[in-house]
Design a protein around this motif. Sequence first.
Motif, PDB file in Angstrom:
ATOM      1  N   PRO A  20      79.731  90.522 -49.491  1.00 21.09           N
ATOM      2  CA  PRO A  20      81.746  90.764 -50.123  1.00 21.09           C
ATOM      3  C   PRO A  20      82.565  90.096 -49.637  1.00 21.09           C
ATOM      4  N   LYS A  24      84.744  88.155 -52.821  1.00 18.84           N
ATOM      5  CA  LYS A  24      86.086  88.035 -52.673  1.00 18.84           C
ATOM      6  C   LYS A  24      86.827  86.934 -52.453  1.00 18.84           C
ATOM      7  N   LYS A  44      73.213 100.587 -53.105  1.00 12.09           N
ATOM      8  CA  LYS A  44      73.841 101.007 -52.018  1.00 12.09           C
ATOM      9  C   LYS A  44      74.770  99.803 -51.940  1.00 12.09           C
ATOM     10  N   GLN A  45      74.300  98.589 -51.767  1.00 10.72           N
ATOM     11  CA  GLN A  45      74.687  97.513 -51.548  1.00 10.72           C
ATOM     12  C   GLN A  45      75.316  96.940 -52.909  1.00 10.72           C
ATOM     13  N   ARG A  46      74.377  97.215 -54.206  1.00  8.25           N
ATOM     14  CA  ARG A  46      74.806  96.352 -54.964  1.00  8.25           C
ATOM     15  C   ARG A  46      76.066  97.342 -55.923  1.00  8.25           C
ATOM     16  N   ALA A  47      75.932  98.479 -55.383  1.00  7.07           N
ATOM     17  CA  ALA A  47      77.487  98.885 -55.995  1.00  7.07           C
ATOM     18  C   ALA A  47      78.907  99.086 -54.882  1.00  7.07           C
ATOM     19  N   ARG A  48      78.338  97.983 -53.778  1.00  9.52           N
ATOM     20  CA  ARG A  48      79.791  97.598 -53.169  1.00  9.52           C
ATOM     21  C   ARG A  48      80.363  96.500 -54.493  1.00  9.52           C
ATOM     22  N   LEU A  49      79.705  96.109 -54.545  1.00  8.40           N
ATOM     23  CA  LEU A  49      79.788  94.017 -55.178  1.00  8.40           C
ATOM     24  C   LEU A  49      80.905  94.167 -56.657  1.00  8.40           C
ATOM     25  N   LYS A  50      81.954  93.340 -56.640  1.00  4.64           N
ATOM     26  CA  LYS A  50      83.026  93.565 -57.923  1.00  4.64           C
ATOM     27  C   LYS A  50      82.114  92.217 -58.613  1.00  4.64           C
TER      28      LYS A  50
END
Length: 263
Positions: A20, A24, A44-50
């Motif tokens: 993350p 950024k 859950k980890q994948r969902a936090r990435l843009k």
Amino acid sequence: MASNYRIVTCADANFFFFLPVLEKNIYRKTGQYPIIYDLGLTSKQRARLKSDVISLRPPEGYNDTIPGGAIRTHHKPDCLIDFMERYDQNVLYIDADILMIDALPVDVFGAADVAVTPRHPREMRSAAPFANGRINAGVLYFANTPEARTLLKQWRSLCSEGTHTDQMALSNLLEDASLNTSFGIAQIRDMTILKLDARIYNDIGRITGRLWHFKNAGRKIHTRRRWIIAALTERFAPKYLARQVEKQRERLLYTRSHQEADF
């Protein structure tokens, strides 16, 4: 902020800690998120990435430790070959434990097919600096050329043999480029190889580099703490940090130019 290459990194669940911050950091410097290759992230980890996240099953034993303590990390050719097949762009691969202090100008790589960083002077202080190859594969550039694609396939093939690490395998393939002698261009076979100064483009000393590499931050808690401090500084005082690094880099380049003139 336009570039002729995309930035790629890869990580499994154990290295998610860095992602993350890295994505950024790269977005602030380049205006684009990196491409992230998922070697085993959780949902859950994948969902936090843009970033665009691409799942890829790594080769068996990719995170095995070989005698001497190095990790094989021989998944990198697979990721880069997949990128070449998906995108019509050049690629700059960086390890997830790197921070970008300054974006790399579009002309850094010129017409090179491949760019690598020979060992940093700090690495050269060890008793056996070339035990795991003559390059640090934390930063690698491949142009989307037939020559570079051929090398990637050769690299993947060599990585699959025995217990080669990615660094040792690529070092062996590029041994005719005189990786321990000087910076600049080398021609081997049909390829143009660019040898970049690690103190600027893969700086494990974290003093003069456009790219700071916190080598082994995934395994060494004191290095991870330094990464956290640097990441916070880059986030909240980026101009101050960039100015300080630029001053140190100017001193380095001035000293190097005079050393070359004397030689």
